[in-house]
Design a protein around this motif. Structure first.
Motif, mmCIF file in Angstrom:
data_model
loop_
_atom_site.group_PDB
_atom_site.id
_atom_site.type_symbol
_atom_site.label_atom_id
_atom_site.label_comp_id
_atom_site.label_asym_id
_atom_site.label_seq_id
_atom_site.Cartn_x
_atom_site.Cartn_y
_atom_site.Cartn_z
ATOM 1 N N GLY A 235 0.822 -1.286 -0.187
ATOM 2 C CA GLY A 235 0.042 0.042 0.129
ATOM 3 C C GLY A 235 0.851 1.185 0.030
ATOM 4 N N LEU A 236 2.101 1.220 -0.279
ATOM 5 C CA LEU A 236 2.853 2.439 -0.433
ATOM 6 C C LEU A 236 2.365 3.373 -1.231
ATOM 7 C CD1 LEU A 236 6.448 0.932 -0.020
ATOM 8 C CD2 LEU A 236 5.089 1.737 1.493
ATOM 9 N N THR A 237 1.551 2.944 -2.581
ATOM 10 C CA THR A 237 0.923 3.680 -3.469
ATOM 11 C C THR A 237 -0.551 3.734 -3.201
ATOM 12 O OG1 THR A 237 0.766 2.001 -4.857
ATOM 13 C CG2 THR A 237 2.691 3.227 -5.108
ATOM 14 N N GLY A 238 -1.004 3.150 -2.320
ATOM 15 C CA GLY A 238 -2.360 3.120 -1.923
ATOM 16 C C GLY A 238 -3.290 2.185 -2.995
ATOM 17 N N SER A 239 -2.420 1.406 -3.265
ATOM 18 C CA SER A 239 -3.216 0.411 -4.313
ATOM 19 C C SER A 239 -4.335 -0.599 -3.738
ATOM 20 C CB SER A 239 -2.194 -0.191 -5.316
ATOM 21 O OG SER A 239 -1.543 -1.084 -4.426
ATOM 22 N N LYS A 240 -3.704 -1.236 -2.428
ATOM 23 C CA LYS A 240 -4.498 -2.084 -2.029
ATOM 24 C C LYS A 240 -4.960 -3.374 -2.869
ATOM 25 C CE LYS A 240 -6.101 1.268 1.521
ATOM 26 N NZ LYS A 240 -7.227 1.587 2.317
ATOM 27 N N MET A 241 -4.294 -3.823 -3.785
ATOM 28 C CA MET A 241 -4.387 -4.915 -4.472
ATOM 29 C C MET A 241 -4.800 -5.986 -4.208
ATOM 30 S SD MET A 241 -1.459 -4.234 -7.394
ATOM 31 C CE MET A 241 -2.345 -5.129 -8.760
ATOM 32 N N SER A 242 -5.893 -6.751 -4.886
ATOM 33 C CA SER A 242 -6.147 -8.233 -4.291
ATOM 34 C C SER A 242 -4.775 -9.083 -4.471
ATOM 35 C CB SER A 242 -7.171 -8.695 -5.165
ATOM 36 O OG SER A 242 -6.936 -8.917 -6.443
ATOM 37 N N GLY A 243 -4.789 -10.222 -3.793
ATOM 38 C CA GLY A 243 -3.801 -11.319 -4.217
ATOM 39 C C GLY A 243 -3.493 -11.627 -5.353
ATOM 40 N N ALA A 244 -4.793 -11.881 -6.197
ATOM 41 C CA ALA A 244 -4.781 -12.724 -7.347
ATOM 42 C C ALA A 244 -4.198 -11.461 -8.532
ATOM 43 C CB ALA A 244 -6.257 -13.166 -7.737
ATOM 44 N N ASP A 245 -4.648 -10.282 -8.270
ATOM 45 C CA ASP A 245 -4.285 -9.101 -9.074
ATOM 46 C C ASP A 245 -2.897 -8.812 -9.071
ATOM 47 O OD1 ASP A 245 -6.822 -8.974 -10.303
ATOM 48 O OD2 ASP A 245 -7.379 -7.092 -9.161
ATOM 49 N N PHE A 246 -2.302 -8.944 -7.680
ATOM 50 C CA PHE A 246 -0.849 -8.469 -7.449
ATOM 51 C C PHE A 246 -0.142 -9.564 -8.232
ATOM 52 C CE2 PHE A 246 3.143 -9.402 -5.116
ATOM 53 C CZ PHE A 246 3.741 -8.279 -5.424
ATOM 54 N N LEU A 247 -0.302 -10.938 -7.986
ATOM 55 C CA LEU A 247 0.717 -11.879 -8.442
ATOM 56 C C LEU A 247 0.202 -11.961 -9.892
ATOM 57 C CD1 LEU A 247 -0.114 -14.504 -5.599
ATOM 58 C CD2 LEU A 247 1.970 -13.549 -6.409
ATOM 59 N N ARG A 248 -0.587 -11.575 -10.532
ATOM 60 C CA ARG A 248 -0.764 -11.550 -12.208
ATOM 61 C C ARG A 248 0.002 -10.351 -12.699
ATOM 62 N NH1 ARG A 248 -6.768 -13.280 -11.474
ATOM 63 N NH2 ARG A 248 -6.641 -15.676 -11.616
ATOM 64 N N SER A 249 0.173 -9.345 -11.824
ATOM 65 C CA SER A 249 0.784 -8.141 -12.516
ATOM 66 C C SER A 249 2.325 -8.245 -12.571
ATOM 67 C CB SER A 249 0.676 -6.966 -11.322
ATOM 68 O OG SER A 249 1.222 -7.093 -10.092
ATOM 69 N N LEU A 250 2.736 -9.377 -11.813
ATOM 70 C CA LEU A 250 4.405 -9.651 -11.912
ATOM 71 C C LEU A 250 4.684 -9.706 -13.345
ATOM 72 C CD1 LEU A 250 4.551 -11.811 -8.743
ATOM 73 C CD2 LEU A 250 4.768 -9.433 -9.051
ATOM 74 N N GLY A 251 4.001 -10.237 -14.256
ATOM 75 C CA GLY A 251 4.246 -10.601 -15.473
ATOM 76 C C GLY A 251 3.319 -11.478 -16.224
ATOM 77 N N ARG A 252 3.827 -12.171 -17.214
ATOM 78 C CA ARG A 252 2.905 -13.239 -18.135
ATOM 79 C C ARG A 252 2.557 -14.222 -17.206
ATOM 80 N NH1 ARG A 252 4.364 -15.947 -24.052
ATOM 81 N NH2 ARG A 252 5.644 -17.234 -22.542
ATOM 82 N N GLU A 253 1.286 -14.658 -17.150
ATOM 83 C CA GLU A 253 0.800 -15.685 -16.040
ATOM 84 C C GLU A 253 1.245 -16.789 -16.198
ATOM 85 O OE1 GLU A 253 -3.639 -17.281 -14.480
ATOM 86 O OE2 GLU A 253 -3.364 -15.316 -15.727
ATOM 87 N N LYS A 254 1.542 -17.255 -17.311
ATOM 88 C CA LYS A 254 2.100 -18.574 -17.639
ATOM 89 C C LYS A 254 3.616 -18.654 -17.105
ATOM 90 C CE LYS A 254 3.198 -21.897 -21.347
ATOM 91 N NZ LYS A 254 3.003 -22.390 -22.787
ATOM 92 N N ASP A 255 4.265 -17.649 -17.565
ATOM 93 C CA ASP A 255 5.787 -17.641 -16.913
ATOM 94 C C ASP A 255 5.788 -17.353 -15.481
ATOM 95 O OD1 ASP A 255 6.479 -17.616 -19.394
ATOM 96 O OD2 ASP A 255 6.729 -15.544 -19.670
#
Length: 431
Positions: A235-255
């Protein structure tokens, strides 16, 4: 708080902190006012752990609690849940039903926790509670995220620690732990062949998946995702992302899923705890035991490991029987061996009854220790007639480098065990 599903583990590591020996101990540290129920040594150890956790959290969260000059954080570890509730009620607070075994109160800033018999688990919950309190006090805008995956996942990831009585190292990957986060996370995700979408919102409700998500973000894939976790998930940017959204944001889901799967499989602890309180020490020793003298504390190697080497100490201690496990099926069916000068004795237990015993001469009958090596040998024999579930096994035994020979045993993994107190195992090797 989803920590409620993390079980309290029975057993007592040091064999001395019996509940009737616990007392109320107060300790002041630079940052904490600690009130705990335990032995003097144990609670003072918690104070060191708290200070070590503070330092680590300042680095991870890039923040620190807003505390008035001259004030300290209040941390309370009660003897049991009933005592904790009484303590909170005295302060005019009601603890949420699911907040077990630690709860941070945003109203008075106090961390209310309770312990079980396990010394290791109690120390883990000191770290766990410290994370909740620290985060709650320096991220006030995120207090609505009391059940957020990244708050509890961080607490779970850091509470797996190494402790030598003077210094604590948080967020380690031990050889065994009273809470088997990797195995439980893998099970929650569906096992070794879990699918390409391990991070749906339903799965992220599981506390062990929380642990896996945060630990992977911090140390998995060479630590390359740590910065993103600190920036977005905390939350340093106030995003409060869901777990699924955060992990998917790391890169191409398959990789990322491939990286995650490989990391989680490699993170599995080599030993599984069957019973008792066990701990992996920073100096390489393994310590374990049970609070009840007649109970057998056991930890076994997991497949595919078939070799175990370990030094058994205190052979002439009459009250303590520290052993190696030649085969383990369950608490009533096993084969264990221990030093009883001038012999090394192997006991065969079936349905809770000793049915046989073998004795081998110790290489040095005057020694206080013996180094035992075991190799589980492959067998192609079929199941014993009328006992379909049982297959015969064989273990190669060596004592202090001297080959003893093969011992016919039941089928089952190798391991270590102790009865009558707490045992220290050194020189532990396996493959």
């Amino acid at each position: 708080m989803r920590i409620a599903s993390i079980v309290l583990v029975g057993g007592l590591l040091a064999g001395r902190a019996w509940a009737d020996e616990w007392k109320r101990v107060e300790v002041m540290t630079p940052h904490y006012e600690l009130i705990g129920w335990g032995t003097e040594e144990e609670v003072r150890g918690w104070s060191v752990v708290l200070e070590g956790t503070w330092v680590r959290l300042e680095d991870v969260l890039q923040a620190r609690p807003k505390v008035e000059v001259g004030k300290r954080l209040s941390f309370r570890m009660y003897a049991d849940e009933a005592a904790r509730r009484e303590g909170a009620l005295a302060a005019g607070l009601g603890i949420p039903t699911a907040a077990q075994p630690a709860w941070f109160s945003p109203r008075d800033g106090v961390l209310y926790a309770f312990r079980g018999e396990s010394e290791v688990f109690a120390r883990m919950m000191v770290v766990y509670g410290a994370v909740l309190q620290f985060h709650g006090l320096c991220k006030e805008k995120n207090l609505d995220l009391d059940t957020a995956w990244y708050v509890h996942g961080l607490a779970q990831a850091l509470c797996v620690h190494a402790w030598d009585g003077k210094r604590v190292e948080l967020g380690v990957s031990p050889r065994l732990c009273v809470v088997d986060y990797p195995a439980r996370a893998l099970a929650a995700l569906g096992g070794k062949a879990f699918g390409v979408d391990p991070w749906n919102e339903e799965r992220m409700r599981d506390p062990y998946v929380n642990w896996a998500a945060v630990r992977f973000a911090l140390v998995g894939a060479g630590g390359k995702y740590g910065g993103k976790y600190r920036k977005l998930a905390l939350g340093l940017t106030g995003s409060k992302m869901s777990g699924a959204d955060f992990l998917r944001s790391l890169g191409r889901e398959k990789d990322v899923t491939k990286e995650f799967r490989e990391w989680l499989l490699g993170e599995q602890y080599p030993f599984g705890i069957e019973h008792g309180d066990w701990e992996d020490r920073p100096d390489g020793r393994v310590v374990g035991g049970s609070s009840k003298a007649d109970e057998l504390a056991v930890a076994v190697l997991r497949d595919p490991r078939t070799h175990l080497g370990v030094r058994l100490e205190g052979l002439k201690e009459p009250r303590l029987v520290n052993s190696v496990v030649l085969a383990w099926q369950d608490a009533k069916n096993y084969v264990i061996g221990h030093g009883a000068p001038p012999f090394f004795v192997v006991d065969f237990v079936r349905d809770g009854v000793q049915v046989d015993q073998a004795r081998f001469a110790l290489p040095d009958t005057t020694a206080e220790t013996v180094f035992v090596e075991l190799d589980r040998l492959e067998t192609k024999a079929g199941a014993i007639r009328k006992q379909v579930a049982e297959r015969p096994g064989s273990v190669r035994l060596a004592l202090d480098g001297q080959e003893i020979g093969k011992v016919a045993v039941y089928e089952g993994p190798l391991g270590i065990a102790v009865q009558g107190g707490v045992a220290v195992y050194s020189g532990v090797v396996f493959r």
